[in-house]
Scaffold this motif. Structure first.
Motif, PDB file in Angstrom:
ATOM      1  N   UNK A   1       1.071  -1.021   0.052  1.00 38.87           N
ATOM      2  CA  UNK A   1      -0.007   0.094   0.092  1.00 38.87           C
ATOM      3  C   UNK A   1       0.673   1.257  -0.058  1.00 38.87           C
ATOM      4  N   UNK A   2       1.944   1.249   0.841  1.00 38.41           N
ATOM      5  CA  UNK A   2       2.987   2.443   1.045  1.00 38.41           C
ATOM      6  C   UNK A   2       3.431   2.710  -0.468  1.00 38.41           C
ATOM      7  N   UNK A   3       3.934   1.605  -1.231  1.00 36.74           N
ATOM      8  CA  UNK A   3       4.513   1.630  -2.461  1.00 36.74           C
ATOM      9  C   UNK A   3       3.590   2.295  -3.482  1.00 36.74           C
ATOM     10  N   UNK A   4       2.257   1.894  -3.376  1.00 31.09           N
ATOM     11  CA  UNK A   4       1.328   2.532  -4.249  1.00 31.09           C
ATOM     12  C   UNK A   4       1.394   4.062  -4.273  1.00 31.09           C
ATOM     13  N   UNK A   5       1.868   4.606  -3.079  1.00 29.20           N
ATOM     14  CA  UNK A   5       1.685   5.781  -2.669  1.00 29.20           C
ATOM     15  C   UNK A   5       2.676   6.736  -3.208  1.00 29.20           C
ATOM     16  N   UNK A   6       3.949   6.207  -3.217  1.00 26.80           N
ATOM     17  CA  UNK A   6       4.954   6.666  -3.595  1.00 26.80           C
ATOM     18  C   UNK A   6       5.125   6.863  -4.956  1.00 26.80           C
ATOM     19  N   UNK A   7       5.347   8.289  -5.504  1.00 25.64           N
ATOM     20  CA  UNK A   7       5.472   8.525  -6.874  1.00 25.64           C
ATOM     21  C   UNK A   7       6.715   8.318  -7.402  1.00 25.64           C
ATOM     22  N   UNK A   8       6.927   7.075  -7.825  1.00 26.37           N
ATOM     23  CA  UNK A   8       8.079   6.617  -8.398  1.00 26.37           C
ATOM     24  C   UNK A   8       8.374   7.191  -9.780  1.00 26.37           C
ATOM     25  N   UNK A   9       9.263   8.046 -10.205  1.00 26.11           N
ATOM     26  CA  UNK A   9       9.473   8.430 -11.377  1.00 26.11           C
ATOM     27  C   UNK A   9      10.799   7.823 -12.002  1.00 26.11           C
ATOM     28  N   UNK A  10      10.614   6.538 -11.990  1.00 23.52           N
ATOM     29  CA  UNK A  10      11.527   5.559 -12.823  1.00 23.52           C
ATOM     30  C   UNK A  10      11.710   6.098 -14.386  1.00 23.52           C
ATOM     31  N   UNK A  11      12.560   5.931 -15.219  1.00 26.56           N
ATOM     32  CA  UNK A  11      12.567   5.876 -16.512  1.00 26.56           C
ATOM     33  C   UNK A  11      11.875   5.056 -17.264  1.00 26.56           C
ATOM     34  N   UNK A  12      11.268   4.033 -16.501  1.00 22.70           N
ATOM     35  CA  UNK A  12      10.114   2.786 -17.167  1.00 22.70           C
ATOM     36  C   UNK A  12       8.816   2.941 -16.453  1.00 22.70           C
ATOM     37  N   UNK A  13       7.902   3.313 -17.245  1.00 17.69           N
ATOM     38  CA  UNK A  13       6.743   3.706 -16.692  1.00 17.69           C
ATOM     39  C   UNK A  13       6.088   2.258 -16.159  1.00 17.69           C
ATOM     40  N   UNK A  14       5.446   2.311 -14.954  1.00 14.27           N
ATOM     41  CA  UNK A  14       4.867   1.021 -14.584  1.00 14.27           C
ATOM     42  C   UNK A  14       5.754   0.356 -13.183  1.00 14.27           C
ATOM     43  N   UNK A  15       6.852   0.861 -13.612  1.00 17.64           N
ATOM     44  CA  UNK A  15       8.010  -0.115 -12.585  1.00 17.64           C
ATOM     45  C   UNK A  15       7.728   0.506 -11.168  1.00 17.64           C
ATOM     46  N   UNK A  16       8.078  -0.597 -10.148  1.00 20.88           N
ATOM     47  CA  UNK A  16       7.538  -0.445  -8.843  1.00 20.88           C
ATOM     48  C   UNK A  16       8.808  -0.759  -8.159  1.00 20.88           C
ATOM     49  N   UNK A  17       9.024  -0.391  -6.859  1.00 18.64           N
ATOM     50  CA  UNK A  17       9.966  -0.791  -6.056  1.00 18.64           C
ATOM     51  C   UNK A  17       9.927  -2.058  -5.511  1.00 18.64           C
ATOM     52  N   UNK A  18       9.051  -3.001  -5.495  1.00 16.04           N
ATOM     53  CA  UNK A  18       9.025  -4.076  -5.089  1.00 16.04           C
ATOM     54  C   UNK A  18       9.355  -4.426  -3.741  1.00 16.04           C
ATOM     55  N   UNK A  19       8.771  -3.599  -2.803  1.00 19.83           N
ATOM     56  CA  UNK A  19       8.995  -3.349  -1.267  1.00 19.83           C
ATOM     57  C   UNK A  19       8.425  -4.837  -0.520  1.00 19.83           C
TER      58      UNK A  19
END
Length: 170
Positions: free
Chosen positions: A21-39
């Motif tokens: 849930x926290x990961x969904x709230x983090x605005x990740x600005x990877x160069x790859x859209x849709x990539x997540x941190x995988x916490x």
């Protein structure tokens, strides 16, 4: 299964849910859209090292289902579950086959890439086109980077969790 182990599994499931849930709230600005941190993969990989196949798999399944009920949708569940299950099986069998030869970092990187592959396979089944798999090389780069971070975290975490006797009856 003893009470202590059941409580520990419940704590890990809830931690995985919170991390998702926290990961969904983090605005990740990877160069790859849709990539997540995988916490949440921190909990998955830790579970594989600490528990039996059945217990670790139950943590992954419970986390996916319960997180989707709380903060997701059916499509979120399908993508998350397909990635989590493929990643779990790949990491589990990699550890089983090469426990002394592959580090937590290596297992985690393979797990991150597998998670992305599982999600892309599900997406290709939903849209009826395998063209989306062309996106895999970009997601692999993200999976390698995040897998490294997760692997280092799990290595540190296992040093401390191995001191706990989860099989001890209370």
């Amino acid at each position: 299964m003893n009470t202590r182990k059941i409580i520990f599994i419940a704590i890990l499931v809830s931690q995985a849910m919170v991390l998702s849930i926290i990961e969904r709230m983090i605005p990740v600005s990877f160069a790859v859209p849709g990539a997540k941190l995988g916490l949440a993969n921190i909990i998955t990989l830790t579970s594989i090292y600490l528990f039996t196949f059945k217990e670790a798999l139950s943590i992954v399944i419970l986390k996916s289902i319960m997180t989707s009920f709380i903060a997701g949708s059916l499509s979120n569940f399908l993508y998350s579950f397909s990635g989590a299950i493929l990643s779990f099986f790949v990491m589990y069998f990699l550890i089983l086959l090469g426990k002394d030869k592959v580090s937590t970092i290596g297992v985690s990187i393979v797990g991150g890439v597998s998670h992305n592959l599982g999600q892309l396979i599900m997406a290709s089944l939903i849209i009826h086109s395998f063209n989306i798999l062309g996106y895999l090389p970009f997601l692999m780069i993200a999976g390698i980077a995040t897998g490294f971070i997760v692997g280092v975290t799990v290595r540190f975490l296992l040093k401390h969790l191995n001191k706990i006797d989860i099989n001890k009856n209370i």
